[in-house]
Design a protein around this motif. Structure first.
Motif, short mmCIF file in Angstrom:
data_model
loop_
_atom_site.label_atom_id
_atom_site.label_comp_id
_atom_site.label_asym_id
_atom_site.label_seq_id
_atom_site.Cartn_x
_atom_site.Cartn_y
_atom_site.Cartn_z
N GLU A 219 0.83 -1.21 0.00
CA GLU A 219 0.00 0.00 0.00
C GLU A 219 0.86 1.26 0.00
O GLU A 219 0.51 2.26 -0.63
CB GLU A 219 -0.93 -0.02 1.21
N THR A 220 2.00 1.19 0.66
CA THR A 220 2.86 2.38 0.73
C THR A 220 3.45 2.73 -0.63
O THR A 220 3.82 3.88 -0.88
CB THR A 220 4.01 2.15 1.75
N VAL A 221 3.55 1.75 -1.53
CA VAL A 221 4.01 2.01 -2.90
C VAL A 221 2.83 2.41 -3.79
O VAL A 221 2.92 3.35 -4.58
CB VAL A 221 4.73 0.78 -3.48
N ALA A 222 1.72 1.69 -3.63
CA ALA A 222 0.54 1.97 -4.46
C ALA A 222 0.01 3.38 -4.22
O ALA A 222 -0.49 4.04 -5.13
CB ALA A 222 -0.54 0.94 -4.18
N SER A 223 0.13 3.86 -2.97
CA SER A 223 -0.40 5.20 -2.65
C SER A 223 0.46 6.31 -3.25
O SER A 223 -0.01 7.42 -3.45
CB SER A 223 -0.51 5.37 -1.14
N TRP A 224 1.72 6.00 -3.52
CA TRP A 224 2.61 6.96 -4.19
C TRP A 224 2.71 6.56 -5.66
O TRP A 224 3.69 6.00 -6.13
CB TRP A 224 3.99 6.97 -3.53
N THR A 225 1.67 6.89 -6.40
CA THR A 225 1.58 6.50 -7.81
C THR A 225 2.78 7.00 -8.60
O THR A 225 3.22 8.14 -8.43
CB THR A 225 0.29 7.06 -8.43
N ASP A 226 3.31 6.16 -9.46
CA ASP A 226 4.44 6.48 -10.35
C ASP A 226 5.73 6.75 -9.61
O ASP A 226 6.63 7.42 -10.12
CB ASP A 226 4.12 7.68 -11.25
N SER A 227 5.84 6.21 -8.40
CA SER A 227 7.08 6.44 -7.63
C SER A 227 8.12 5.36 -7.89
O SER A 227 9.32 5.59 -7.68
CB SER A 227 6.76 6.49 -6.13
N VAL A 228 7.68 4.17 -8.33
CA VAL A 228 8.60 3.05 -8.57
C VAL A 228 8.34 2.50 -9.97
O VAL A 228 7.19 2.33 -10.37
CB VAL A 228 8.41 1.93 -7.53
N ALA A 229 9.42 2.24 -10.71
CA ALA A 229 9.29 1.72 -12.08
C ALA A 229 9.80 0.29 -12.16
O ALA A 229 10.70 -0.11 -11.42
CB ALA A 229 10.04 2.59 -13.07
N CYS A 230 9.21 -0.44 -13.09
CA CYS A 230 9.65 -1.80 -13.41
C CYS A 230 10.25 -1.77 -14.81
O CYS A 230 9.60 -1.32 -15.76
CB CYS A 230 8.48 -2.77 -13.34
N VAL B 6 11.73 6.36 -9.04
CA VAL B 6 11.81 7.37 -10.11
C VAL B 6 11.19 8.70 -9.67
O VAL B 6 10.93 9.56 -10.50
CB VAL B 6 11.09 6.87 -11.39
N MET B 7 10.98 8.85 -8.38
CA MET B 7 10.38 10.09 -7.89
C MET B 7 11.15 10.57 -6.65
O MET B 7 11.51 9.75 -5.80
CB MET B 7 8.91 9.87 -7.52
N LYS B 8 11.39 11.86 -6.58
CA LYS B 8 12.03 12.42 -5.40
C LYS B 8 11.00 12.70 -4.31
O LYS B 8 9.83 12.89 -4.59
CB LYS B 8 12.76 13.71 -5.77
#
Length: 331
Positions: A79-90, A162-164
């Motif tokens: 949830e901590t990743v999903a809530s920060w949309t576009d913060s992690v890339a695959c 990919v997000m600061k």
């Protein structure tokens, strides 16, 4: 909030810009850890690795990829990743060097696909490995729009921030990835013709009444289910077989091509004398070749004797079964 969206869009634009440049050129990068999984060509094959952000997954494919259309990767997104949309890339890489292993963190490779993890708790990514495949996107899956060519039978997947301004709990999150093979809905028939001759004469092979170009040692992909096999030849007896083809499995079929010369099979109780054209027989319980034309069969046990005639025809097998009487049947 607006600043966060702006940063996300800027980071995403930069990521795709880099990806566009590296689609033709290798890039060098460092990961903090590499996980390893191996995929085999069975429906039961499945493995899960738990990746941290800026970690990678090296997926080893089987040497034989006959039935393998692609890979399915299911991401369980915290949830901590999903809530920060576009913060992690695959990212998915091809031509990765050196060969990935747990102790290696520096790599070079061509980024073939990149996308940020969506803002939901589960995501399925499907990676096609062959240009001809049955993989289709739907509301629950994402299909990579290009075919990924494995390098050294390996697919390399990387997670990266990919997000600061992303909180520590997001950067420290663990993303479980479950990998399964996507198998074609076909099986393989391994076909082998044998004969007593040194060189097999030409044969015509039909599968489900359709002539198929096969030689005496061939493999052919078939739809799953039951198939009728017919082998026709002027040099041998015609042979018919029925085989069942299972998904992603190889079914072996060996057919012994029999001569067109007529054969005789004799069964009789122990102590029975059998003469064929006045010559005592010593072969019982298995077929042996006889010449075409008329033959005399004499069976004697004690004082009881029976005489029969056989008109042997090319391509036929005759069975002589002596019980209380002598029966001759023709196949």
């Amino acid at each position: 909030m607006m600043n966060r969206i702006f940063c996300a869009k800027k980071a995403l634009f930069s990521l795709f810009l880099i990806s566009g440049i590296t689609a033709l050129n290798a890039e060098s990068f460092r990961v903090s850890k590499v996980h390893e999984l191996t995929v085999v060509q069975t429906a039961e094959s499945e493995g899960t690795a738990k990746l941290g952000i800026n970690e990678a997954l090296a997926i080893t494919l089987p040497a034989d990829q006959t039935f393998l259309e692609g890979l399915e990767l299911k991401f369980e997104i915290p949830e901590t990743v999903a809530s920060w949309t576009d913060s992690v890339a695959c990212s998915v890489y091809s031509n990765i060097t050196p060969t990935p292993k747990a102790s290696q963190i520096d790599y070079s490779g061509t980024r073939a696909y990149v996308r940020t993890l969506p803002g939901k708790l589960s995501w399925v990514l499907q990676i096609p490995l062959k240009s001809e495949n049955s993989i289709k996107s739907n509301n629950y899956t994402t299909k990579v729009d290009t075919v990924i060519t494995p390098s050294k039978n390996m697919i390399f997947v990387r997670l990266q921030p990919v997000m600061k301004g992303v909180p520590e709990e997001t950067l420290n999150a663990i993303v479980p990835i479950t990998v399964k093979p996507i198998l074609m809905n076909k099986g393989q028939l391994s076909f082998k013709l044998v004969s007593s001759e040194k060189q097999l004469a030409p044969c015509t092979i039909f599968i489900d009444d359709k002539m198929t170009l096969l030689n005496e040692h061939s493999k052919v992909l078939l739809d799953t289910g039951v198939h009728d096999i017919s082998i026709i030849s002027e040099a041998y007896r015609n042979e018919v077989r029925t085989v069942r083809i299972d998904r992603a499995k190889t079914t072996e079929l060996t057919v012994e091509m029999k001569s067109l010369e007529p054969t005789l099979l004799i069964t009789a109780p122990e102590g029975t004398d059998v003469l064929l054209d006045d010559v005592k027989c010593t072969t019982f319980g298995k077929e042996f070749v006889i010449t075409e034309g008329e033959h005399r069969l004499k069976v004697r046990i004690g004082d009881y004797e029976i005489l029969r005639s056989i008109n042997a025809i090319k391509g036929k097998t005759y069975t002589a079964n002596f019980a209380l009487d002598l029966q001759i049947t023709e196949d």
